[in-house]
Design an enzyme around this catalytic site. Sequence first.
Site, PDB file in Angstrom:
ATOM      1  N   THR A 102       0.821  -1.208   0.000  1.00 51.18           N
ATOM      2  CA  THR A 102       0.000   0.000   0.000  1.00 51.18           C
ATOM      3  C   THR A 102       0.861   1.267   0.000  1.00 51.18           C
ATOM      4  O   THR A 102       1.991   1.254   0.488  1.00 51.18           O
ATOM      5  CB  THR A 102      -0.889  -0.004   1.269  1.00 51.18           C
ATOM      6  OG1 THR A 102      -1.506   1.269   1.423  1.00 51.18           O
ATOM      7  CG2 THR A 102      -0.073  -0.275   2.537  1.00 51.18           C
ATOM      8  N   ASP A 103       0.281   2.346  -0.497  1.00 51.21           N
ATOM      9  CA  ASP A 103       0.989   3.639  -0.452  1.00 51.21           C
ATOM     10  C   ASP A 103       1.098   4.178   0.972  1.00 51.21           C
ATOM     11  O   ASP A 103       1.879   5.097   1.235  1.00 51.21           O
ATOM     12  CB  ASP A 103       0.305   4.670  -1.364  1.00 51.21           C
ATOM     13  CG  ASP A 103      -1.150   4.947  -1.020  1.00 51.21           C
ATOM     14  OD1 ASP A 103      -1.692   4.325  -0.071  1.00 51.21           O
ATOM     15  OD2 ASP A 103      -1.772   5.775  -1.711  1.00 51.21           O
ATOM     16  N   GLU A 104       0.323   3.594   1.902  1.00 53.29           N
ATOM     17  CA  GLU A 104       0.341   4.106   3.281  1.00 53.29           C
ATOM     18  C   GLU A 104       1.675   3.902   3.970  1.00 53.29           C
ATOM     19  O   GLU A 104       1.936   4.519   5.002  1.00 53.29           O
ATOM     20  CB  GLU A 104      -0.759   3.439   4.104  1.00 53.29           C
ATOM     21  CG  GLU A 104      -2.131   3.789   3.606  1.00 53.29           C
ATOM     22  CD  GLU A 104      -3.219   3.400   4.570  1.00 53.29           C
ATOM     23  OE1 GLU A 104      -2.933   3.194   5.764  1.00 53.29           O
ATOM     24  OE2 GLU A 104      -4.368   3.297   4.123  1.00 53.29           O
ATOM     25  N   TYR A 129      -1.742  -0.664  11.181  1.00 55.58           N
ATOM     26  CA  TYR A 129      -1.892  -1.336   9.873  1.00 55.58           C
ATOM     27  C   TYR A 129      -0.718  -1.025   8.961  1.00 55.58           C
ATOM     28  O   TYR A 129      -0.041  -1.922   8.459  1.00 55.58           O
ATOM     29  CB  TYR A 129      -3.215  -0.917   9.209  1.00 55.58           C
ATOM     30  CG  TYR A 129      -3.237  -1.202   7.715  1.00 55.58           C
ATOM     31  CD1 TYR A 129      -3.276  -2.512   7.234  1.00 55.58           C
ATOM     32  CD2 TYR A 129      -3.192  -0.160   6.775  1.00 55.58           C
ATOM     33  CE1 TYR A 129      -3.262  -2.783   5.874  1.00 55.58           C
ATOM     34  CE2 TYR A 129      -3.178  -0.421   5.420  1.00 55.58           C
ATOM     35  CZ  TYR A 129      -3.220  -1.726   4.975  1.00 55.58           C
ATOM     36  OH  TYR A 129      -3.202  -1.988   3.620  1.00 55.58           O
ATOM     37  N   LYS A 147       2.355  -3.358   7.317  1.00 49.20           N
ATOM     38  CA  LYS A 147       2.563  -3.503   5.858  1.00 49.20           C
ATOM     39  C   LYS A 147       3.998  -3.095   5.505  1.00 49.20           C
ATOM     40  O   LYS A 147       4.657  -3.738   4.689  1.00 49.20           O
ATOM     41  CB  LYS A 147       1.554  -2.666   5.061  1.00 49.20           C
ATOM     42  CG  LYS A 147       0.122  -3.149   5.110  1.00 49.20           C
ATOM     43  CD  LYS A 147      -0.073  -4.554   4.547  1.00 49.20           C
ATOM     44  CE  LYS A 147       0.094  -4.633   3.039  1.00 49.20           C
ATOM     45  NZ  LYS A 147      -0.283  -5.971   2.512  1.00 49.20           N
TER      46      LYS A 147
HETATM   47  P1  NAD Z   1      -9.684  -7.331   2.557  1.00 48.14           P
HETATM   48  O1  NAD Z   1      -9.656  -7.063   4.015  1.00 48.14           O
HETATM   49  O2  NAD Z   1     -10.914  -7.033   1.771  1.00 48.14           O
HETATM   50  O3  NAD Z   1      -9.329  -8.872   2.287  1.00 48.14           O
HETATM   51  C1  NAD Z   1      -8.301  -9.531   2.955  1.00 48.14           C
HETATM   52  C2  NAD Z   1      -8.462 -11.029   2.731  1.00 48.14           C
HETATM   53  O4  NAD Z   1      -7.354 -11.706   3.365  1.00 48.14           O
HETATM   54  C3  NAD Z   1      -9.738 -11.618   3.330  1.00 48.14           C
HETATM   55  O5  NAD Z   1     -10.364 -12.481   2.419  1.00 48.14           O
HETATM   56  C4  NAD Z   1      -9.244 -12.387   4.560  1.00 48.14           C
HETATM   57  O6  NAD Z   1     -10.042 -13.517   4.895  1.00 48.14           O
HETATM   58  C5  NAD Z   1      -7.850 -12.811   4.090  1.00 48.14           C
HETATM   59  N1  NAD Z   1      -6.968 -13.086   5.235  1.00 48.14           N
HETATM   60  C6  NAD Z   1      -6.768 -12.291   6.329  1.00 48.14           C
HETATM   61  N2  NAD Z   1      -5.911 -12.899   7.174  1.00 48.14           N
HETATM   62  C7  NAD Z   1      -5.540 -14.072   6.588  1.00 48.14           C
HETATM   63  C8  NAD Z   1      -4.664 -15.119   6.963  1.00 48.14           C
HETATM   64  N3  NAD Z   1      -3.994 -15.090   8.128  1.00 48.14           N
HETATM   65  N4  NAD Z   1      -4.524 -16.175   6.126  1.00 48.14           N
HETATM   66  C9  NAD Z   1      -5.202 -16.226   4.956  1.00 48.14           C
HETATM   67  N5  NAD Z   1      -6.059 -15.267   4.556  1.00 48.14           N
HETATM   68  C10 NAD Z   1      -6.219 -14.201   5.362  1.00 48.14           C
HETATM   69  O7  NAD Z   1      -8.429  -6.562   1.962  1.00 48.14           O
HETATM   70  P2  NAD Z   1      -8.269  -5.767   0.564  1.00 48.14           P
HETATM   71  O8  NAD Z   1      -8.769  -4.386   0.741  1.00 48.14           O
HETATM   72  O9  NAD Z   1      -8.768  -6.624  -0.525  1.00 48.14           O
HETATM   73  O10 NAD Z   1      -6.671  -5.686   0.509  1.00 48.14           O
HETATM   74  C11 NAD Z   1      -5.924  -6.740  -0.097  1.00 48.14           C
HETATM   75  C12 NAD Z   1      -4.453  -6.386  -0.096  1.00 48.14           C
HETATM   76  O11 NAD Z   1      -4.254  -5.174  -0.808  1.00 48.14           O
HETATM   77  C13 NAD Z   1      -3.881  -6.142   1.303  1.00 48.14           C
HETATM   78  O12 NAD Z   1      -2.575  -6.672   1.341  1.00 48.14           O
HETATM   79  C14 NAD Z   1      -3.844  -4.617   1.423  1.00 48.14           C
HETATM   80  O13 NAD Z   1      -2.818  -4.206   2.299  1.00 48.14           O
HETATM   81  C15 NAD Z   1      -3.543  -4.232  -0.016  1.00 48.14           C
HETATM   82  N6  NAD Z   1      -4.012  -2.887  -0.417  1.00 48.14           N
HETATM   83  C16 NAD Z   1      -5.309  -2.521  -0.243  1.00 48.14           C
HETATM   84  C17 NAD Z   1      -5.751  -1.282  -0.704  1.00 48.14           C
HETATM   85  C18 NAD Z   1      -7.205  -0.856  -0.568  1.00 48.14           C
HETATM   86  O14 NAD Z   1      -7.545   0.248  -0.993  1.00 48.14           O
HETATM   87  N7  NAD Z   1      -8.095  -1.669  -0.024  1.00 48.14           N
HETATM   88  C19 NAD Z   1      -4.855  -0.414  -1.329  1.00 48.14           C
HETATM   89  C20 NAD Z   1      -3.517  -0.819  -1.484  1.00 48.14           C
HETATM   90  C21 NAD Z   1      -3.111  -2.068  -1.039  1.00 48.14           C
HETATM   91  O1  TDX Z   2     -16.777   6.352   7.619  1.00 48.35           O
HETATM   92  C1  TDX Z   2     -15.687   6.774   7.204  1.00 48.35           C
HETATM   93  N1  TDX Z   2     -15.515   8.119   7.087  1.00 48.35           N
HETATM   94  C2  TDX Z   2     -14.350   8.677   6.649  1.00 48.35           C
HETATM   95  O2  TDX Z   2     -14.243   9.896   6.550  1.00 48.35           O
HETATM   96  C3  TDX Z   2     -14.590   5.890   6.857  1.00 48.35           C
HETATM   97  C4  TDX Z   2     -14.757   4.401   6.976  1.00 48.35           C
HETATM   98  C5  TDX Z   2     -13.433   6.477   6.403  1.00 48.35           C
HETATM   99  N2  TDX Z   2     -13.309   7.811   6.309  1.00 48.35           N
HETATM  100  C6  TDX Z   2     -12.071   8.389   5.735  1.00 48.35           C
HETATM  101  C7  TDX Z   2     -10.756   7.868   6.282  1.00 48.35           C
HETATM  102  C8  TDX Z   2      -9.836   7.985   5.092  1.00 48.35           C
HETATM  103  O3  TDX Z   2      -9.352   9.312   4.978  1.00 48.35           O
HETATM  104  O4  TDX Z   2     -12.070   8.011   4.359  1.00 48.35           O
HETATM  105  C9  TDX Z   2     -10.755   7.719   3.887  1.00 48.35           C
HETATM  106  C10 TDX Z   2     -10.696   6.289   3.393  1.00 48.35           C
HETATM  107  O5  TDX Z   2     -10.854   5.438   4.523  1.00 48.35           O
HETATM  108  P1  TDX Z   2     -10.710   3.837   4.415  1.00 48.35           P
HETATM  109  O6  TDX Z   2     -11.682   3.310   3.428  1.00 48.35           O
HETATM  110  O7  TDX Z   2     -10.734   3.291   5.803  1.00 48.35           O
HETATM  111  O8  TDX Z   2      -9.271   3.682   3.729  1.00 48.35           O
HETATM  112  P2  TDX Z   2      -7.790   4.139   4.171  1.00 48.35           P
HETATM  113  O9  TDX Z   2      -7.657   4.247   5.639  1.00 48.35           O
HETATM  114  O10 TDX Z   2      -7.410   5.308   3.299  1.00 48.35           O
HETATM  115  O11 TDX Z   2      -6.975   2.813   3.712  1.00 48.35           O
HETATM  116  C11 TDX Z   2      -7.320   2.141   2.470  1.00 48.35           C
HETATM  117  O12 TDX Z   2      -6.398   2.453   1.472  1.00 48.35           O
HETATM  118  C12 TDX Z   2      -5.096   1.952   1.611  1.00 48.35           C
HETATM  119  C13 TDX Z   2      -7.387   0.640   2.686  1.00 48.35           C
HETATM  120  O13 TDX Z   2      -8.337   0.332   3.698  1.00 48.35           O
HETATM  121  C14 TDX Z   2      -6.032   0.084   3.024  1.00 48.35           C
HETATM  122  O14 TDX Z   2      -6.098  -1.335   3.131  1.00 48.35           O
HETATM  123  C15 TDX Z   2      -5.086   0.468   1.932  1.00 48.35           C
HETATM  124  O15 TDX Z   2      -3.790   0.052   2.254  1.00 48.35           O
END
Ligand code: NAD
Ligand code: TDX
Length: 332
Positions: free
Chosen positions: A121-123, A148, A152
């Site tokens: 992630t960019d975080e 988190y 990562k």
């Molecule tokens: P998510 O929470 O929707 O899904 C995570 C999945 O991993 C789930 O299906 C969960 O059951 C599985 N999991 C968790 N712990 C596990 C374990 N110990 N063994 C096997 N499976 C396990 O997450 P997401 O939003 O789809 O993110 C997926 C990946 O992308 C993560 O690595 C996250 O850091 C990265 N990422 C997410 C975002 C975003 O915007 N959501 C952005 C950049 C990177």
């Molecule tokens: O109810 C809300 N109100 C609000 O203002 C929620 C749930 C979030 N927020 C804000 C927090 C953040 O600034 O919105 C933005 C996005 O929030 P999230 O969806 O929780 O994402 P963020 O914390 O930015 O992280 C996401 O992007 C990077 C993913 O959850 C991570 O897994 C990924 O690495």
Amino acid sequence: MQRLLITGGAGFIGANFVRHVLAHTDDHVTVLDKLTYAANLKSLEGLPEDRFNFVHGDICDAGLVDTLVAGADVVVHYAAESHNDNSLHDPRPFLDTNVVGTYTLIEAARRHGTRFHHISTDEVYGELSLDDPERFTEDTPYCPSSPYSSTKAASDLLVRAWVRSFGLRATISNCSNNYGPYQHVEKFIPRQITNVIDGIRPKLYGRGENVRDWIHANDHSSAVLAIIAGGRIGETYLIGADGERSNKDVVELILKQLGQTPDAYDLVVDRAGHDLRYAIDSTKLRDELGWEPLFSNFEAGLEDTIAWYRNNEDWWRPQKAATEARYTEQGQ
Ligand code: NAD
Ligand code: TDX
């Protein structure tokens, strides 16, 4: 034909990637997923049985991981605890899955000489100020803010060390905020869409001024496929689609697209340590691998996403009440 082992394939981005691979390649996919609260097996319904199988298990289970990695040509590692708010209330599962789980996978990939792609992630880079002309690049120093993002960052550094010390054939990608179908209702965009559908006012943390750089999950998937095919071993690639928006702008757009007045939201208590702004410079990925995002119109992508949540209430409804109850406890 390659045999892909995709961890976390029952989660949001993993499930989108599984579908993308099956639609755009002739590869075979095995998903390893623990089925935590964040998973949804409905996201993997209807896939071709001859090209897809599902294994229920934990990436920290070294024996299971070893067997599955031995049978794969490429591991694509999505599994993680992924929600910042949860990490502030109970960090432990983040350490177990994100750090120990990644360690378990790379040890198996090292033993078997398996190609490994790590999803991050960019975080890990921390935050930018609102008026900073710079965006994150592959050279930006790591400076994670939350439990988190620090786990990562730790997992990225483990992968880098395994490349250097043990010759692990790995690449890493750090992507910005994803949106699209199959995203859990705890996350910002699905939470607000389903709130409006349920007649609940959207909740903005703080003043709603925080900026995220949105990318459609399909564009994330095409970038990962490009890196697996042509990325240089040991390299990191940033993935982003120039989609910067403040949270307030996004909520106003959701309200507008759902026929509500744009100010029908509430400001709630801010997230502790809330990063102000993320922004990705994806020049390296575009120049080296010729990748381009296809979903660069955020309004259109959001409209499709809203339609998906409207048409797939059976997918999200079972998680909605518990998710909102958790937020209410936190005052959010
Ligand atoms: P998510 O929470 O929707 O899904 C995570 C999945 O991993 C789930 O299906 C969960 O059951 C599985 N999991 C968790 N712990 C596990 C374990 N110990 N063994 C096997 N499976 C396990 O997450 P997401 O939003 O789809 O993110 C997926 C990946 O992308 C993560 O690595 C996250 O850091 C990265 N990422 C997410 C975002 C975003 O915007 N959501 C952005 C950049 C990177
Ligand atoms: O109810 C809300 N109100 C609000 O203002 C929620 C749930 C979030 N927020 C804000 C927090 C953040 O600034 O919105 C933005 C996005 O929030 P999230 O969806 O929780 O994402 P963020 O914390 O930015 O992280 C996401 O992007 C990077 C993913 O959850 C991570 O897994 C990924 O690495």
